[in-house]
Scaffold this active site. Structure first.
Site, PDB file in Angstrom:
ATOM      1  N   GLU A   1      11.315   6.778   8.283  1.00 49.65           N
ATOM      2  CA  GLU A   1      11.223   6.768   6.811  1.00 49.65           C
ATOM      3  C   GLU A   1      11.058   8.179   6.231  1.00 49.65           C
ATOM      4  OE1 GLU A   1       7.651   4.664   5.554  1.00 49.65           O
ATOM      5  OE2 GLU A   1       6.511   5.602   7.164  1.00 49.65           O
TER       6      GLU A   1
ATOM      7  N   LEU B   1       6.725  -5.170   9.048  1.00 52.06           N
ATOM      8  CA  LEU B   1       6.846  -6.031  10.233  1.00 52.06           C
ATOM      9  C   LEU B   1       6.345  -5.286  11.463  1.00 52.06           C
ATOM     10  CD1 LEU B   1      10.386  -7.507   9.546  1.00 52.06           C
ATOM     11  CD2 LEU B   1       8.251  -8.800   9.622  1.00 52.06           C
TER      12      LEU B   1
ATOM     13  N   ARG C   1       5.953   8.592   8.710  1.00 52.81           N
ATOM     14  CA  ARG C   1       5.960   9.409   7.485  1.00 52.81           C
ATOM     15  C   ARG C   1       6.318  10.855   7.784  1.00 52.81           C
ATOM     16  NH1 ARG C   1       2.986   6.810   3.610  1.00 52.81           N
ATOM     17  NH2 ARG C   1       2.558   8.678   2.420  1.00 52.81           N
TER      18      ARG C   1
ATOM     19  N   GLY D   1      -4.233   1.915   6.758  1.00 50.07           N
ATOM     20  CA  GLY D   1      -3.278   0.840   7.026  1.00 50.07           C
ATOM     21  C   GLY D   1      -3.609   0.160   8.347  1.00 50.07           C
TER      22      GLY D   1
ATOM     23  N   GLY E   1      -9.793   3.908  -0.137  1.00 50.35           N
ATOM     24  CA  GLY E   1     -11.229   3.753  -0.357  1.00 50.35           C
ATOM     25  C   GLY E   1     -12.029   4.975   0.045  1.00 50.35           C
TER      26      GLY E   1
ATOM     27  N   ILE F   1       0.217   3.255  13.762  1.00 52.41           N
ATOM     28  CA  ILE F   1       1.447   2.966  14.503  1.00 52.41           C
ATOM     29  C   ILE F   1       2.309   4.223  14.588  1.00 52.41           C
ATOM     30  CG2 ILE F   1       1.432   0.517  13.863  1.00 52.41           C
ATOM     31  CD1 ILE F   1       3.886   1.194  12.026  1.00 52.41           C
ATOM     32  N   ASP F   2       2.082   5.187  13.690  1.00 51.09           N
ATOM     33  CA  ASP F   2       2.927   6.392  13.660  1.00 51.09           C
ATOM     34  C   ASP F   2       2.679   7.331  14.851  1.00 51.09           C
ATOM     35  OD1 ASP F   2       3.742   5.355  11.278  1.00 51.09           O
ATOM     36  OD2 ASP F   2       3.162   7.058  10.041  1.00 51.09           O
TER      37      ASP F   2
ATOM     38  N   MET G   1       9.092   3.021  10.455  1.00 48.77           N
ATOM     39  CA  MET G   1       8.009   3.811   9.864  1.00 48.77           C
ATOM     40  C   MET G   1       7.868   5.152  10.583  1.00 48.77           C
ATOM     41  SD  MET G   1       5.048   1.193   8.607  1.00 48.77           S
ATOM     42  CE  MET G   1       5.251   0.318   7.044  1.00 48.77           C
TER      43      MET G   1
ATOM     44  N   THR H   1      -8.949   8.232   7.241  1.00 50.80           N
ATOM     45  CA  THR H   1     -10.267   7.625   7.493  1.00 50.80           C
ATOM     46  C   THR H   1     -11.128   8.545   8.353  1.00 50.80           C
ATOM     47  OG1 THR H   1      -9.187   5.473   7.386  1.00 50.80           O
ATOM     48  CG2 THR H   1     -11.393   5.513   8.321  1.00 50.80           C
TER      49      THR H   1
HETATM   50  O1  F6P Z   1       0.594   5.380   8.418  1.00 53.34           O
HETATM   51  C1  F6P Z   1       1.183   4.237   8.882  1.00 53.34           C
HETATM   52  C2  F6P Z   1       2.222   3.738   7.947  1.00 53.34           C
HETATM   53  O2  F6P Z   1       2.705   2.653   8.645  1.00 53.34           O
HETATM   54  C3  F6P Z   1       3.308   4.715   7.531  1.00 53.34           C
HETATM   55  O3  F6P Z   1       4.324   4.901   8.447  1.00 53.34           O
HETATM   56  C4  F6P Z   1       3.797   4.114   6.247  1.00 53.34           C
HETATM   57  O4  F6P Z   1       4.415   5.058   5.417  1.00 53.34           O
HETATM   58  C5  F6P Z   1       2.528   3.636   5.657  1.00 53.34           C
HETATM   59  O5  F6P Z   1       1.699   3.260   6.734  1.00 53.34           O
HETATM   60  C6  F6P Z   1       2.695   2.524   4.659  1.00 53.34           C
HETATM   61  O6  F6P Z   1       1.441   2.053   4.311  1.00 53.34           O
HETATM   62  P1  F6P Z   1       1.098   1.076   3.112  1.00 53.34           P
HETATM   63  O7  F6P Z   1       2.357   0.456   2.641  1.00 53.34           O
HETATM   64  O8  F6P Z   1       0.153   0.094   3.700  1.00 53.34           O
HETATM   65  O9  F6P Z   1       0.454   1.921   2.089  1.00 53.34           O
END
Ligand code: F6P
Length: 360
Positions: free
Chosen positions: A235, A285, A184, A14, A78, A139-140, A182, A118
């Protein structure tokens, strides 16, 4: 150690604000050391398909310091080891092809900019003999070995601003506002934006919550005359004994998608407190827009350090922030782990001491 002549740079997973700032630093610093830098498009796809790469000159990276996204493109499914990718000659595991392409392109080393997924792929290629350096992105902020990943500060700044805006409307309507951010597995964004924005409750994956405790805090605030509440939810937050809210299970080469935590918490709080509740999901965002100055500087330092490591022949390492310095750690020590918020972290303690509830 033979002189480096040509290196590849790619961005995977991401996106996060600051990717372009790293690319710019790698290119500028590489070129200044007489190295040709090849930009590989869409993560490792740039080493699978021909014509998915291009030379990056200083001119190509002029003006991208402040731009979000990545000029190279990125994918988060990927994995050449796991995911069968459509190419001109059918579907297969593309790892051998990546190694082959790396040599055919005359590359001496790679700079891999990405998150845990990655970097795990990069680590496998390092074991197959590709010299590389990793740059931690998400960003996490949940990559071990570094105090900060770039992108985190920008996400926190954005979320803090959003919480500020929600405060005034929450107060005007005497509502409960649930803000889902965000995060996870780790609650870094929720914790920092929650404290920075003055949230009343912060719910993070590391501390499973009891919704009745959150509701009680809302009632307590009502009792002393604060008729609104701001609840910041990562989230990945989950109720005690419960699970994270998913909207899609993991698939081949694809992580599970989280979603719904904020909405279910708001519904439960409305039911328990009788107060009108609203949910705002900040979502992507948080990944967009211009990086903060902190992230631009961190990303630039990471990019410069990555080239320095390659020049010194220090391969298979990830650059890291160990304040006040930029250091590096073996990629092998980093992959497959998550840097979670320690429950005894001083910011958690401080937040508790000023009355913030973690729902426990
Ligand atoms: O890993 C970063 C992150 O922003 C997570 O917090 C979020 O769950 C995820 O990417 C969402 O990624 P995408 O919607 O791009 O698959």
């Amino acid at each position: 150690m033979p002189k480096l002549k040509r290196i590849g740079v790619l961005t995977g997973g991401g996106d996060a604000p600051g990717l372009n700032a790293v690319i710019r630093a790698v290119v500028k610093s590489g070129v200044n050391h007489g190295i040709e830098v090849i930009g590989l498009e869409d993560s490792f796809d740039g080493l699978i398909e021909p014509n998915r790469s291009r030379v990056l000159t200083a001119k190509d990276v002029t003006g991208i310091l402040r731009r979000g996204g990545t000029i190279l493109g990125t994918v988060n499914r990927g994995d050449p080891f796991a995911y069968p990718i459509d190419t001109s000659d059918g579907k297969q595991d593309y790892s051998e092809r990546v190694v082959d392409m790396f040599h055919r392109m005359g590359l001496d080393a790679l700079v891999v900019i990405g998150g845990d997924g990655t970097l795990a792929i990069a680590n496998k290629f390092a074991k197959m003999g590709i010299p590389l350096v990793g740059v931690p992105k998400t960003i996490d902020n949940d990559i071990v070995g570094t105090t900060n990943t770039f992108g985190f500060d920008t996400a926190v700044s954005f979320a803090t601003d959003a919480i500020d805006r929600l405060h005034t409307t929450a107060e005007a309507h005497r509502r409960v506002m649930v803000v889902e951010v965000m995060g996870r597995y780790a609650g870094w964004i929720a914790l920092y934006a929650g404290v920075g924005g003055g949230a009343d409750s912060i719910l993070i994956p590391e501390i499973p919550y009891d919704i009745t405790k959150v509701a009680q805090q809302i009632r307590d605030r009502d009792a002393w005359g604060a008729y609104f509440s701001i609840i910041v939810v990562a989230e990945g937050a989950k109720p005690r004994g419960g699970r994270t809210s998913l909207i899609q299970h993991a698939g081949v080469g694809r992580a599970e998608r989280l979603g719904g935590a904020g909405h279910s918490i708001a519904a439960a709080l409305e039911e328990l407190t009788g107060k009108e509740s609203r949910t705002v999901v900040l979502g992507h965002l948080q990944r967009g827009g211009s990086p903060t100055s902190f992230d631009r500087v961190l990303a630039t330092r990471f990019g410069g350090k990555a080239v320095e490591l390659l020049l010194n022949g220090e391969f298979n390492r990830m650059v890291a922030f160990a304040p006040p310095d930029i250091s590096s750690v073996p990629i092998d020590d980093v992959v497959g782990k998550q840097r979670l918020v320690p429950t005894d972290f001083d910011l958690v303690q401080t937040a508790r001491s000023i009355g913030v509830s973690f729902g426990d």
